[in-house]
Design a protein around this motif. Structure first.
Motif, PDB file in Angstrom:
ATOM      1  N   GLY A 195      51.995  56.657  58.557  1.00 37.89           N
ATOM      2  CA  GLY A 195      52.945  57.623  58.435  1.00 37.89           C
ATOM      3  C   GLY A 195      53.997  57.418  57.581  1.00 37.89           C
ATOM      4  O   GLY A 195      55.137  58.513  57.526  1.00 37.89           O
ATOM      5  N   ARG A 196      54.127  56.213  57.169  1.00 37.04           N
ATOM      6  CA  ARG A 196      55.119  55.889  56.094  1.00 37.04           C
ATOM      7  C   ARG A 196      54.809  55.712  54.589  1.00 37.04           C
ATOM      8  O   ARG A 196      53.804  55.415  54.226  1.00 37.04           O
ATOM      9  CB  ARG A 196      55.576  54.466  56.689  1.00 37.04           C
ATOM     10  N   LYS A 197      55.552  56.250  53.691  1.00 39.24           N
ATOM     11  CA  LYS A 197      55.141  56.276  52.301  1.00 39.24           C
ATOM     12  C   LYS A 197      55.790  54.975  51.703  1.00 39.24           C
ATOM     13  O   LYS A 197      56.687  54.420  52.304  1.00 39.24           O
ATOM     14  CB  LYS A 197      56.033  57.566  51.928  1.00 39.24           C
ATOM     15  N   ILE A 198      55.301  54.548  50.618  1.00 38.35           N
ATOM     16  CA  ILE A 198      55.406  53.315  50.206  1.00 38.35           C
ATOM     17  C   ILE A 198      56.335  53.288  48.979  1.00 38.35           C
ATOM     18  O   ILE A 198      55.942  54.300  48.056  1.00 38.35           O
ATOM     19  CB  ILE A 198      54.044  52.182  49.955  1.00 38.35           C
ATOM     20  N   ASN A 199      57.593  52.896  49.085  1.00 38.48           N
ATOM     21  CA  ASN A 199      58.177  52.935  47.754  1.00 38.48           C
ATOM     22  C   ASN A 199      58.153  51.373  46.953  1.00 38.48           C
ATOM     23  O   ASN A 199      58.801  50.738  47.321  1.00 38.48           O
ATOM     24  CB  ASN A 199      59.867  53.221  48.235  1.00 38.48           C
ATOM     25  N   LEU A 200      57.292  51.610  45.862  1.00 33.36           N
ATOM     26  CA  LEU A 200      57.281  50.494  44.919  1.00 33.36           C
ATOM     27  C   LEU A 200      58.199  50.496  44.182  1.00 33.36           C
ATOM     28  O   LEU A 200      58.283  51.310  43.011  1.00 33.36           O
ATOM     29  CB  LEU A 200      55.846  50.475  44.350  1.00 33.36           C
TER      30      LEU A 200
END
Length: 408
Positions: A75-80
């Motif tokens: 449920g968490r988006k990854i911020n690369l």
């Protein structure tokens, strides 16, 4: 009766309190993680002498976009967050400090290159920030005793070098060996590894050693030195630019030594094509992943997934590039580790999950090659197979070689 209601009500309150506290206990975050986001940082040589590797970072960003499109990880988006370090250690230090102290990332992932990783290793360990799956195989990046927060991804260079030494002893016992190596931990690990594989024959079999600096415009003089020493087997412990220069120069000289090349420089697009496919014919190396150019895998489920991903998320990228398939595999393993973390997104738990991987089969690993790690053995890739370039693509040969010895 009223007593019963009181007990029941108390029980309900207690149950609610317990479920609230267990839910609270389940969610643990360090800097860089929230209910909605996981912040990850990376430096990559988008410019400079090793910019052939830039496509790896682009593939990794594309893979994370695919994961985010699918809803993210738990449920968490990854911020690369990606920065260019131009393969320059001082720049890597500056950029990594920025991502840790200003961007406040939870972890670093696949910082690329031995020099850049070496420059930030002590800093990241002092800050207790995971240096996860560093894109290097130098021995110092699989040393849990001294650097518990650092974990390399690539096969250990010393081990790989030792495998080449053992291969030479078995197949070319009378070889006169010349070695070209990059003058840093990468090159020195290979040099020490091949000597370990040759054992007490190393001193007599090695007729020439020549190092180069990453900033050197060419390696022509080093190749001439090795040829003039009478070498008939050439081992190149180098990165793509110098590997391509070497293959080309050897062909121009009309010299035909047995040519062994390290795993970092086996990209057909970045090394063999610029050097000349015909000139590259017969070069020997090792692999642990499926080659997108190899028709053996045309109906393989993992390869189909990779090609579909490239078509949709990185259409400008070369789907046949082993750098891009590497970027895909490394990010797949990152996502696996993050999933295993569940709602405990602490830096400590990330390292715990990454160092307790059991029989993980990645889409593009060769059949039978599995990822296994322990808190005492951080090496992700310990299995390799020999391969030879046939003028078009790499062909695997021999059994899967598993290294159980010390890593240097």
């Amino acid at each position: 009766m009223r007593n019963g209601i009181f007990h029941l009500a108390t029980g309900v309150v207690l149950a609610i309190a317990l479920s609230a506290s267990s839910a609270y206990a389940q969610k643990k975050y360090d800097t860089g993680a929230t209910d909605t986001e996981i912040k990850i940082g990376q430096t990559n040589p988008f410019s400079g002498p090793a910019s052939a590797y830039a496509t790896i970072g682009k593939t990794q960003a594309a893979y994370i976009k695919m994961i985010n499109d699918q809803g993210g990880v738990n449920g968490r988006k990854i911020n690369l967050i990606q920065y260019d370090d131009a393969y320059s250690p001082p720049k890597a230090v500056e950029q990594v400090r920025k991502m840790v102290e200003s961007d406040e990332v939870l972890l670093t992932f696949q910082i690329l290159g031995t020099p850049s990783n070496a420059a930030v290793q002590k800093y990241l360990n002092a800050k207790k920030v995971p240096q996860l799956f560093a894109a290097t195989g130098a021995s110092k990046f699989t040393d849990p005793k001294n650097f518990p927060w650092t974990m390399g991804f690539n096969p250990n260079y010393f081990v790989e070098g030792r495998i080449y030494g053992q291969y030479i002893m078995k197949n070319y016992p009378n070889a006169k060996i010349g070695i070209l190596y990059q003058n840093d931990d990468l090159g020195k690990d290979y040099l020490n590894g091949i000597k370990a594989g040759l054992g007490n024959q190393a001193a007599t079999m090695i007729v020439a050693e020549a190092s180069y600096e990453v900033s050197d415009p060419t390696v022509d003089s080093q190749i001439l030195k090795i040829k003039d020493a009478g070498a008939d087997l050439f081992f190149s412990a180098s990165t793509p630019k110098q590997a391509a220069q070497t293959i080309k120069k050897i062909a121009e000289l009309g010299w035909h030594p047995v040519h062994i090349l390290d795993i970092n420089s086996t990209s057909v697009g970045a090394v063999m094509k610029p050097a000349g496919l015909e000139a590259s014919n017969g070069v020997i190396s090792v692999g642990y992943g499926k080659d997108p150019l190899d028709p053996t895998w045309k109906d393989d489920a993992g390869m189909k997934k990779y090609f579909d991903f490239m078509a949709k998320y990185y259409p400008d990228g070369d789907k046949d590039s082993s750098f891009n398939s590497y970027g895909y595999g490394t990010t797949q393993l990152l996502i696996y580790v993050l999933k295993q973390c569940g709602d405990n997104l602490t830096r400590e738990n990330i390292m715990k999950q990454a160092t307790s991987l059991k029989n993980v089969q990645l889409d593009l690993s060769l059949p039978g090659i599995l990822v296994n790690t322990t808190p005492d053995d951080y090496r992700v890739n310990k299995q390799l197979q020999m391969m030879k370039f046939n003028g078009e693509r790499w062909e695997l040969f021999g059994p899967i070689l598993e290294d159980t010895g010390p890593a240097g």
